[in-house]
Design a protein around this motif. Structure first.
Motif, PDB file in Angstrom:
ATOM      1  N   ASN A   1      47.650  54.551  83.235  1.00 55.58           N
ATOM      2  CA  ASN A   1      47.448  53.512  84.557  1.00 55.58           C
ATOM      3  C   ASN A   1      47.822  52.050  84.564  1.00 55.58           C
ATOM      4  O   ASN A   1      48.231  51.830  85.268  1.00 55.58           O
ATOM      5  CB  ASN A   1      46.014  53.445  84.350  1.00 55.58           C
ATOM      6  CG  ASN A   1      45.321  55.101  84.208  1.00 55.58           C
ATOM      7  OD1 ASN A   1      45.581  56.130  85.198  1.00 55.58           O
ATOM      8  ND2 ASN A   1      43.557  54.808  83.452  1.00 55.58           N
ATOM      9  N   PHE A   2      48.353  51.900  83.019  1.00 52.25           N
ATOM     10  CA  PHE A   2      48.783  50.604  83.156  1.00 52.25           C
ATOM     11  C   PHE A   2      49.804  50.323  84.206  1.00 52.25           C
ATOM     12  O   PHE A   2      50.170  49.680  84.691  1.00 52.25           O
ATOM     13  CB  PHE A   2      49.049  49.669  81.835  1.00 52.25           C
ATOM     14  CG  PHE A   2      49.950  48.384  81.591  1.00 52.25           C
ATOM     15  CD1 PHE A   2      49.545  47.087  81.991  1.00 52.25           C
ATOM     16  CD2 PHE A   2      50.714  48.677  81.442  1.00 52.25           C
ATOM     17  CE1 PHE A   2      50.038  46.784  81.927  1.00 52.25           C
ATOM     18  CE2 PHE A   2      51.387  47.555  81.406  1.00 52.25           C
ATOM     19  CZ  PHE A   2      50.891  46.208  81.752  1.00 52.25           C
ATOM     20  N   VAL A   3      50.891  51.295  83.739  1.00 54.79           N
ATOM     21  CA  VAL A   3      52.331  51.478  84.183  1.00 54.79           C
ATOM     22  C   VAL A   3      52.078  51.749  85.466  1.00 54.79           C
ATOM     23  O   VAL A   3      52.806  51.078  86.583  1.00 54.79           O
ATOM     24  CB  VAL A   3      53.314  52.389  83.616  1.00 54.79           C
ATOM     25  CG1 VAL A   3      54.129  53.105  84.664  1.00 54.79           C
ATOM     26  CG2 VAL A   3      53.362  52.152  82.414  1.00 54.79           C
ATOM     27  N   SER A   4      51.507  52.323  86.443  1.00 51.96           N
ATOM     28  CA  SER A   4      51.150  53.149  88.089  1.00 51.96           C
ATOM     29  C   SER A   4      50.424  51.457  88.466  1.00 51.96           C
ATOM     30  O   SER A   4      50.616  50.813  89.588  1.00 51.96           O
ATOM     31  CB  SER A   4      50.125  53.434  87.656  1.00 51.96           C
ATOM     32  OG  SER A   4      49.290  53.907  89.118  1.00 51.96           O
ATOM     33  N   ILE A   5      49.374  50.804  87.792  1.00 51.77           N
ATOM     34  CA  ILE A   5      48.928  49.327  88.398  1.00 51.77           C
ATOM     35  C   ILE A   5      49.720  48.426  88.740  1.00 51.77           C
ATOM     36  O   ILE A   5      50.318  47.340  89.866  1.00 51.77           O
ATOM     37  CB  ILE A   5      47.793  49.532  87.666  1.00 51.77           C
ATOM     38  CG1 ILE A   5      46.890  49.833  87.589  1.00 51.77           C
ATOM     39  CG2 ILE A   5      47.157  47.832  88.029  1.00 51.77           C
ATOM     40  CD1 ILE A   5      45.555  49.677  87.256  1.00 51.77           C
ATOM     41  N   ALA A   6      51.023  48.964  87.764  1.00 55.64           N
ATOM     42  CA  ALA A   6      52.372  47.153  87.603  1.00 55.64           C
ATOM     43  C   ALA A   6      52.844  47.662  88.234  1.00 55.64           C
ATOM     44  O   ALA A   6      53.066  46.144  88.978  1.00 55.64           O
ATOM     45  CB  ALA A   6      52.747  47.272  85.925  1.00 55.64           C
TER      46      ALA A   6
ATOM     47  N   HIS B   1      52.506  49.706  91.103  1.00 49.09           N
ATOM     48  CA  HIS B   1      51.799  48.848  92.990  1.00 49.09           C
ATOM     49  C   HIS B   1      52.764  47.714  92.862  1.00 49.09           C
ATOM     50  O   HIS B   1      52.459  46.871  94.132  1.00 49.09           O
ATOM     51  CB  HIS B   1      51.032  50.084  92.448  1.00 49.09           C
ATOM     52  CG  HIS B   1      50.971  51.035  92.999  1.00 49.09           C
ATOM     53  ND1 HIS B   1      51.231  51.969  92.248  1.00 49.09           N
ATOM     54  CD2 HIS B   1      51.136  51.803  94.526  1.00 49.09           C
ATOM     55  CE1 HIS B   1      51.490  53.467  92.976  1.00 49.09           C
ATOM     56  NE2 HIS B   1      51.635  53.048  93.682  1.00 49.09           N
ATOM     57  N   GLU B   2      51.920  46.547  91.419  1.00 45.37           N
ATOM     58  CA  GLU B   2      51.726  45.359  92.305  1.00 45.37           C
ATOM     59  C   GLU B   2      53.303  44.992  92.066  1.00 45.37           C
ATOM     60  O   GLU B   2      53.281  43.308  93.302  1.00 45.37           O
ATOM     61  CB  GLU B   2      50.838  44.792  91.235  1.00 45.37           C
ATOM     62  CG  GLU B   2      49.455  44.942  90.834  1.00 45.37           C
ATOM     63  CD  GLU B   2      48.489  44.312  91.817  1.00 45.37           C
ATOM     64  OE1 GLU B   2      49.246  43.269  92.510  1.00 45.37           O
ATOM     65  OE2 GLU B   2      48.063  45.038  92.345  1.00 45.37           O
TER      66      GLU B   2
END
Length: 476
Positions: free
Chosen positions: A228-233, A235-236
């Protein structure tokens, strides 16, 4: 493990006992014969005294026979005592082995249970009982393992039909199952990974199995949080990176004004690094979606020949700059239609060709296609440094690069081959590598060809399926 350990050496024990009993019978028979001969000797001696001289010779013969039989009787007695010591030693060793097995089971931090060929529990350790909140292990012995341990896969299919032990028996080898759930006493679900190994007798026949499992719920939770962290980072990061890339591109095209050569050189380096970073972010987005199972695909008949041709054209300039020959070879009769998603197929070919270009300093790279039964096989051949045999098993893992001085020259993150492998598996194919140090490598994958027998247009996704992977790019 008590019943199983008893069963395995029982044949040997029975064999030794049978020999012992036969020796006892033989010994008893010899004693009986000696007793009869002794009676005959006494009777003969009495008859001799009654003046029957011819019986004297008979008496001496009987005495000689008694002496011979006595010798063999004593010899058999010593043999029996020796056998008795051997059997006693075997029994002692069995007891020691039994205590060792019990100690091992108690000391293992994972759940362990042992079953027979009918999947009846023969033994279960305390750790496994703790998961079930059962105090007395003996109350579970004799029951079917799928009745005691309610294990199911992610789809909810019960262990009775997908038992790890059954898989290990059918394959005749240890089987790893990382995706099971155990239903505890309070209907609490925990994720477990298990390893099932067949047990065999002295003739190689399967007589049962051992299953070891452990709780991986926390490990899975950490993995989900990381994903989840990798996904959010990622995309940002993708939006500002796109803006930076566009801005530098405009500057290099002198749409904002003329730039001096030193400035252009600097901007070109920044632009190249920006593209690498953007490509890395897109690769991480792919990994994130693979991990969460969020990739929405448009699977349909695809001419892989067109995809490969586009990729070859795209990389031809890069190959020319390195002094390499990039070729595409296929027979005109080869059927190139497969069931696949266009975007994933393109990323798959790009990553394999990019990987070959990255590690090849001289020679050529060939993309070759062929047919094997109902499969299309695509192979990317390079003349690079090759891969050591000990590093081949880890080649398709995430963030794994070869630990060689030659490969340190090539820049990358070690996720390109992992993405390629994941894409092939999503498309229902297989991927493998053949390599020898100093002789280059051959990366191959196979996909099912489209035929009139396996093509069903009703089974294909609708045309308006959302393309979640349309912007993914190759690994830098």
């Amino acid at each position: 493990m008590d019943n199983l350990t008893k069963d395995i050496p029982q044949d040997k024990k029975n064999s030794k006992s049978g020999n012992l009993y036969s020796k006892i019978v033989l010994f008893s028979g010899l004693i009986l014969v000696l007793a009869i001969l002794l009676i005959i000797s006494v009777a003969t001696d009495f008859l001799v005294k009654l003046n029957f001289p011819f019986l004297k010779l008979v008496n001496w013969g009987i005495c000689a026979l008694i002496i011979i039989l006595s010798f063999f009787t004593v010899k058999e007695v010593f043999k029996l005592k020796k056998k008795e010591k051997e059997i006693s030693g075997i029994i002692d060793q069995l007891v020691i082995d039994k205590h060792k097995d019990e100690a091992i089971l108690k000391s293992i931090g994972d759940g362990v249970y042992v079953v027979d060929k009918n999947r009846n529990l023969l033994s279960i350790n305390k750790v496994a009982c703790d998961y079930l909140e059962v105090e007395n292990q003996n109350t579970l012995v004799g029951h079917h393992c799928f009745e005691v341990l309610k294990i199911q896969n992610e789809a909810g299919v019960n262990c009775k039909d997908i038992c790890p032990a059954l898989k290990s028996w059918s394959r005749d080898e240890a089987v790893v199952a990382p995706d099971f759930c155990l239903i505890c006493k309070n209907n609490k679900l925990i994720n477990i990974a298990s390893v099932a190994t067949p047990l065999k007798d002295s003739k190689g026949n399967i007589i049962g199995g051992v299953v070891v499992f452990r709780d991986i719920s926390k490990q899975n939770e950490v993995e989900r949080e990381r994903t989840n962290f990798v996904s959010i980072a990622t995309h940002e990061l993708s939006t500002p990176l796109a803006a930076i890339e566009a801005g530098i591109s405009m500057a290099l095209e002198e749409k904002t004004g003329k730039i001096e050569p030193p400035t252009r050189s600097l901007l070109e380096k920044v632009y190249k690094s920006c593209k690498r970073l953007a490509s890395l972010v897109r690769s991480l987005i792919i990994i994130s979606k693979l991990g969460k199972g969020e990739m929405e695909l448009n699977i349909k008949p695809l001419n892989l020949d067109e995809v490969i041709t586009e990729v070859i054209d795209e990389f031809s300039i890069q190959a020319l700059e390195k002094g390499l020959t990039l070729k595409y070879e296929k027979s005109p009769e080869t059927s190139m239609f497969v069931l696949a998603d266009f975007n994933l197929a393109r990323v798959l070919i790009e990553n394999l060709v990019s990987n070959a270009l990255k590690f090849t300093e001289k020679g050529e790279i060939i993309v070759k296609c062929g047919e094997k039964n109902d499969l299309l096989v695509v192979t990317v051949i390079d003349t690079g440094p090759g891969i050591p045999a000990e590093q081949l098993p880890n080649l398709f893992q995430k963030f794994r690069q070869l630990d060689q001085s030659l490969t340190r020259i090539a820049q990358g993150t070690g996720i390109g081959l992992y993405i390629a492998k994941s894409i092939v598996e999503i498309l229902g194919g297989k991927i493998w590598v053949e390599s020898e140090l100093g002789k280059g490598s051959r990366f191959s994958f196979s996909l099912q060809k489209v035929t009139s027998n396996n093509f069903d247009s009703k089974a294909l996704p609708k045309e308006n399926v959302t393309q979640e992977v349309k912007n993914i790019d190759r690994e830098p």
